[in-house]
Every structure is written in C-alpha cells, then in structure tokens.
Design an enzyme around this catalytic site. Structure first.
Site, short mmCIF file in Angstrom:
data_model
loop_
_atom_site.label_atom_id
_atom_site.label_comp_id
_atom_site.label_asym_id
_atom_site.label_seq_id
_atom_site.Cartn_x
_atom_site.Cartn_y
_atom_site.Cartn_z
N GLU A 12 0.81 -1.22 0.00
CA GLU A 12 0.00 0.00 0.00
C GLU A 12 0.84 1.28 0.00
OE1 GLU A 12 -4.00 -1.55 2.24
OE2 GLU A 12 -2.18 -1.39 3.40
N GLY A 78 -12.43 -4.28 2.27
CA GLY A 78 -13.44 -5.20 1.77
C GLY A 78 -14.76 -4.45 1.63
N MET A 175 -8.97 -2.52 8.69
CA MET A 175 -8.49 -2.86 10.03
C MET A 175 -7.71 -1.74 10.74
SD MET A 175 -7.55 -6.84 9.15
CE MET A 175 -7.28 -7.34 10.84
N GLU A 176 -7.67 -0.55 10.17
CA GLU A 176 -6.89 0.53 10.80
C GLU A 176 -7.60 1.90 10.85
OE1 GLU A 176 -5.68 -1.02 7.93
OE2 GLU A 176 -4.62 -2.60 9.01
N ASP A 199 -11.75 -6.75 -2.23
CA ASP A 199 -12.57 -7.96 -2.10
C ASP A 199 -13.93 -7.54 -1.56
OD1 ASP A 199 -10.60 -7.84 0.48
OD2 ASP A 199 -12.65 -8.36 1.05
N1 ADE Z 1 -8.91 -5.22 4.01
C1 ADE Z 1 -9.15 -5.66 2.76
N2 ADE Z 1 -10.17 -6.55 2.74
C2 ADE Z 1 -10.57 -6.68 4.03
C3 ADE Z 1 -11.58 -7.46 4.65
N3 ADE Z 1 -12.35 -8.30 3.95
N4 ADE Z 1 -11.71 -7.36 6.00
C4 ADE Z 1 -10.91 -6.51 6.71
N5 ADE Z 1 -9.95 -5.78 6.16
C5 ADE Z 1 -9.78 -5.85 4.83
#
Ligand code: ADE
Length: 231
Positions: A12, A78, A175-176, A199
């Site tokens: 990233e 995601g 996640m951040e 995703d």
């Molecule tokens: N970052 C990218 N895809 C993710 C997902 N499915 N869950 C959490 N963090 C992500």
C-alpha cells in the site's frame, strides 16, 4: 505544510515511495518513517502494520513527533455495501470501530464510553478534493463517499457483512482507519481515509484479496497524488 501518509502494508505504500524525492529514513522502534517530497509537497510516509493499534501508534507519532498538519490514510478494504465492486474507491465520510462493544452498559455498538464522539468525521475539504480527483481518474460510478468501519478482523463472511451494513451502514471494512481517525479526533488533526476495494468481504474474500490488492493499492495511490497536487 507537512503531510503524513500512512498505509498498513508494504503493497500500500511502495508505489508512493517509488515516486518520492529526497527520501530520508527515520526509525522509531521497529517502524520506518520516510521523510521526503511528493508532488512538490513535504511528506512523511510510513507502513504502520496491520490492525487498529498499529494504525494508532503511527498516527500518534505523525502528530507528536513529525508534527504533520494533516494525515492521509491509503489502502485497500473489503466491500460491505453490495453495490460497491472490486477496484472501486471509498472516500470516508466518517469511521467507526465496529468491534467496540460495551452494550452491556447500554452503549451503542461502536460507541466508546465516556467519549463525546465515536463516529469520527473526516475533513470536509480533503474529502471533496479526494472525491474530485477520484472521479476524474476512475469515473463517478466507481467512486463512493460513505462510512468506513474498522476492526481487528479480516471479514470473510456474508453474515458479518450484513451485520456491518445493518448496524453501522458501513460502505467498506478494513483494520486501521477508525483507529487513526480516533487519534486524529483526539489531537484535532485534519485527516482523510481513502480505500480501494480489494474484495467483497464474503466467502471469496481470501482468494480475491491477494489478487486485487496490488491494483487497488495503485488506484488509491493515484488519488493521493491527485490530492497532493491540489493542496
Ligand atoms: N482489508 C481488505 N479486505 C478486508 C476485509 N475483507 N476485512 C478486513 N480488512 C480488509
């Protein structure tokens, strides 16, 4: 003006680092902060690592040690909103820590006890600039403005997506971001989180993620460069 840029993973930040000039590395603990110039602006770039604590550590150092005037977070996420596709861009309006749960005491899911705010709002000016840059680069149909929800969980479950959508009206999950937003709120630091979708956080997430992470990171980088040009 000094601008902090954080990404969670090497994928990233590597693209941004490759176009930085006059790079100087400063190590703090096991973190490498890269000071230099990007698009003629003074920047500090760091790979913070995965998860909310790692995001919060770097955001704190960006403010207290590097004295940045604003913070940009770039990376992948995601999709949670079913209309959002892989490769699309989400520009955060606000961010919530979806795994914060003190409902036993009557608080809302995501709410942080004894804090005035838990839906941490991004800077409106940065948001508008980013939206403009993203639409120019990718077209309106691929660019979204909405809430990003963060937790220390890689989401790969249709049930969990439904829950994140229903409870928080999340557009995407990662996640951040909300942890960085929390730090910026505390220090009154203007910030923006921009995520490209790697995703759809469903049963295929584990397979889609590694395939699309590089493309998504490239898309995110394009927008950061656009923002820097306009600041
Ligand atoms: N970052 C990218 N895809 C993710 C997902 N499915 N869950 C959490 N963090 C992500």
């Amino acid at each position: 003006m000094r601008i902090g840029i954080i990404g969670a993973m090497n994928e990233e930040i590597i693209e941004l680092k490759s176009v930085m000039n006059n790079i100087e590395e400063e190590c703090i603990g096991n973190l490498s902060f890269f000071k230099g110039e990007l698009k003629g602006k003074e920047v500090v770039l760091v790979e913070c690592g995965i998860g909310k604590v790692n995001g919060a550590i770097c955001a704190t150092f960006m403010k207290s040690h590097f004295n940045v005037d604003m913070l940009l977070f770039t990376g992948v996420a995601g999709g949670v909103n079913p209309d959002i596709n892989i490769g699309d861009i989400v520009i955060a309006t606000d961010l919530v820590e979806h795994d914060f749960d003190t409902t036993a005491f009557g608080y809302e899911l995501g709410q942080i006890p004894r804090m005035a705010e838990y839906k941490f709002k991004t800077d409106e000016t940065l948001r508008d600039i980013a939206y403009d840059c993203a639409v120019k680069a990718f077209g309106e149909a691929k660019v979204w403005k909405g809430r990003i929800v963060s937790g220390d969980q890689f989401i790969a479950s249709p049930d969990k997506i439904k829950w994140l959508k229903e409870i928080f009206d999340g557009y995407c999950t990662e996640m951040e971001g909300a942890a960085v937003a929390h730090v910026c709120y505390t220090f009154n630091l203007p910030f923006l989180v921009i995520r490209a979708i790697s995703d759809k956080a469903d049963d295929d997430a584990k397979v889609d993620y590694p395939e699309f992470v590089k493309l998504a990171a490239k898309n995110s980088k394009t927008i950061i460069e656009g923002i820097l040009e306009r600041l």
